[in-house]
Design an enzyme around this catalytic site. Structure first.
Site, PDB file in Angstrom:
ATOM      1  N   SER A 179      49.235  42.283  43.005  1.00  0.00           N
ATOM      2  CA  SER A 179      48.550  41.843  41.788  1.00  0.00           C
ATOM      3  C   SER A 179      47.669  42.970  41.258  1.00  0.00           C
ATOM      4  O   SER A 179      48.143  44.073  41.051  1.00  0.00           O
ATOM      5  CB  SER A 179      47.757  40.566  42.068  1.00  0.00           C
ATOM      6  N   ASP A 188      47.125  44.140  34.103  1.00  0.00           N
ATOM      7  CA  ASP A 188      47.101  44.509  35.517  1.00  0.00           C
ATOM      8  C   ASP A 188      48.538  44.745  35.991  1.00  0.00           C
ATOM      9  O   ASP A 188      49.495  44.451  35.271  1.00  0.00           O
ATOM     10  CB  ASP A 188      46.359  43.455  36.343  1.00  0.00           C
ATOM     11  N   ASP A 220      50.822  43.429  37.913  1.00  0.00           N
ATOM     12  CA  ASP A 220      51.888  42.421  37.857  1.00  0.00           C
ATOM     13  C   ASP A 220      51.893  41.687  36.515  1.00  0.00           C
ATOM     14  O   ASP A 220      52.624  40.724  36.320  1.00  0.00           O
ATOM     15  CB  ASP A 220      51.823  41.445  39.038  1.00  0.00           C
ATOM     16  N   ASP A 275      49.907  39.743  34.668  1.00  0.00           N
ATOM     17  CA  ASP A 275      49.507  38.373  34.342  1.00  0.00           C
ATOM     18  C   ASP A 275      48.074  38.297  33.815  1.00  0.00           C
ATOM     19  O   ASP A 275      47.642  37.252  33.342  1.00  0.00           O
ATOM     20  CB  ASP A 275      49.713  37.417  35.528  1.00  0.00           C
TER      21      ASP A 275
END
Length: 478
Positions: free
Chosen positions: A50, A209, A211, A213
């Site tokens: 993440s 970011d 990933d 999201d």
């Protein structure tokens, strides 16, 4: 090692007779949420760190509704993990054999078209964008992550023409060579993007970011010439106000609309929901609980989801996915900017208008990192102290009520009346204060930290800042 980890997971599932679909290369996390539903799967897996440094790379699980797993599935999965005491228990299968058996499938770029189409379908005034595109300069950084291709595509498809991608951070790289902590919430992550913004005189600066999201935002203040940082609460409120206002104006608001948020997100959500006769629903921290509400709405027909957000830079427009999606957030934020530009306003101007309309809401977050066994004991000690000795006053403001989500109990400290919180059990303490203020404390679920959240409503910007600082110092015991 994400590609290797993903393939091993697929082959393990194949060996247990379970069909899998593996993306041919890295994709944004919200596209996985969409894919689970589109392929009619029972679950989905994302391998990602993440917004954390690479040593946090790990395994995130989604259920058949496309949202991250919630109770009881999360504890059920971990109970099965605990049964594995030897690697010989774990089945695997040769990839070629799995393909031949019709168990191993690869998802190609044609699927991206379906995902992007759903993102673009959330636009309310796409006709404004080509008209204003030449007047809006956008700087964007994917922070070495998955956002570059889908973000550039959706902006191009909608007609934005002046999009500048930070060159050193546009290529995916799991070692994050230009930034130690690839989180849009961290000011240090913005150095290269802001440098480029000043060079090209950008109107807005965006960062997703790794990933893809979460979305972070800076916007140029035309009055000062400086770039102003927007918190997740601020950018979320700009998008929320735009969606509810324009859906109402265009007659596209669904019946029984709902705005879903978390208990630590700005209370301006309450004011916006009231202004547009929408139901406000607060859930525990974590977007999985927002996604869960969409499933409940579909099952019961009680409400229609319009928008959901959390303070940690995550939001979702529409129900094509069940997790926060920075791709749609970028699109909506840029559409808001184009709408404002047509009226001769900036995002900074729009934010000030929100404060003037609803009040000067301001929020803050403080964390204490306490590592190791001693740190864990100290976190527990602090939580026990707050739980057993609830404060009567914080930041000069009277505590009106205390909520203990672990005990599912809310105590009105004025009348002594007790009631339930109505939310799942979680190690979270929340204090309702006078003058529309609040604070909350909880241990981090992923890091050795204890987190403190604060929110106030001031008569003006300076008053809000002063109230927040006083509340923060009192809560931290400074």
């Amino acid at each position: 090692m994400s590609p290797e980890f993903a393939r091993e997971a697929a082959r393990c599932l194949n060996a247990n007779g379970i069909k899998t679909y593996l993306f041919e290369s890295l994709r944004p996390t919200p596209e996985l949420s969409f894919a689970v539903r589109e392929f009619g799967c029972i679950a989905g897996i994302v391998v990602t760190a993440s917004h954390n440094p690479r040593e946090y790379n790990g395994y995130k699980v989604y259920w058949e509704d496309g949202a991250q797993v919630t109770p009881p599935h999360d504890t059920g999965i971990m109970a099965e993990v605990a049964k594995v005491v030897d690697f010989s228990q774990v089945k695997t299968m040769d990839e070629d054999d799995a393909r031949a058996a019709g168990l191993f499938h690869v998802i190609g770029t044609d699927f991206d078209d379906k995902y992007i189409a759903q993102v673009k379908a959330q636009s309310i005034h796409p006709e404004i964008i080509p008209e204003m595109a030449k007047d809006i300069k956008i700087v964007y950084t994917p922070l070495h992550g998955t956002g570059n291709v889908p973000v550039r595509r959706v902006l191009k498809d909608l007609g934005f023409t002046q999009v500048y991608v930070e060159p050193q951070q546009k290529i995916p790289d799991g070692s994050f060579p230009t930034v130690a902590y690839p989180n849009p919430e961290d000011p240090k992550a913005w150095e290269l993007a802001l440098k480029l913004a000043k060079e090209v005189d950008a109107d807005i600066v965006l960062a997703t970011d790794p990933d893809a999201d979460r979305l972070g935002v800076y916007a140029k203040d035309s009055k000062t010439g400086e770039y102003m940082s927007f918190t997740g609460n601020m950018s979320g409120m700009l998008i929320a106000e735009y969606i509810f206002r324009e859906r109402q104006a265009t007659g596209t608001m669904p019946e029984n609309p709902a705005l879903v948020t978390t208990i630590v997100t700005t209370d301006m959500t309450k004011a916006i929901a009231a202004a547009y006769n929408a139901r406000l629903i607060e859930v525990l921290t974590g977007f999985k609980y927002i996604g869960e509400q969409i499933k409940i709405f579909e099952q019961t027909g009680c409400n229609n989801y319009v928008f959901g957000l959390e303070e940690s830079y995550g939001c979702l427009t529409g129900t094509y996915a069940r997790d926060k999606d920075s791709i749609v957030a970028v699109m909506m934020l840029c559409e808001v900017a184009a709408f404002c530009k047509k009226q001769g306003k900036t995002l900074c101007d729009a934010m000030q208008e929100l404060y003037q309309k609803y009040g000067y809401y301001k929020e803050g977050l403080a964390t204490l990192e306490l590592k190791g066994v001693d740190g864990a004991a100290e976190i527990q000690k602090r939580m026990d102290n707050f739980r057993n000795n609830p404060p009567k006053e914080l930041g000069g403001l009277k505590v009106l009520a205390a909520r203990d989500y672990k005990a599912d109990k809310r105590v009105d400290l004025v009348t002594g009346e007790e009631s339930t919180t109505g939310l799942p059990s979680s190690n979270v303490l929340y204090y309702e204060l006078e003058d529309n203020a609040w604070c909350c404390v909880r241990p981090s679920g992923t890091e050795p930290k204890i987190k403190f959240y604060f929110g106030v409503k001031g008569v003006d910007a300076d008053d809000a800042v002063a109230k927040l600082e006083k509340l923060k110092k009192d809560m931290l015991g400074e």
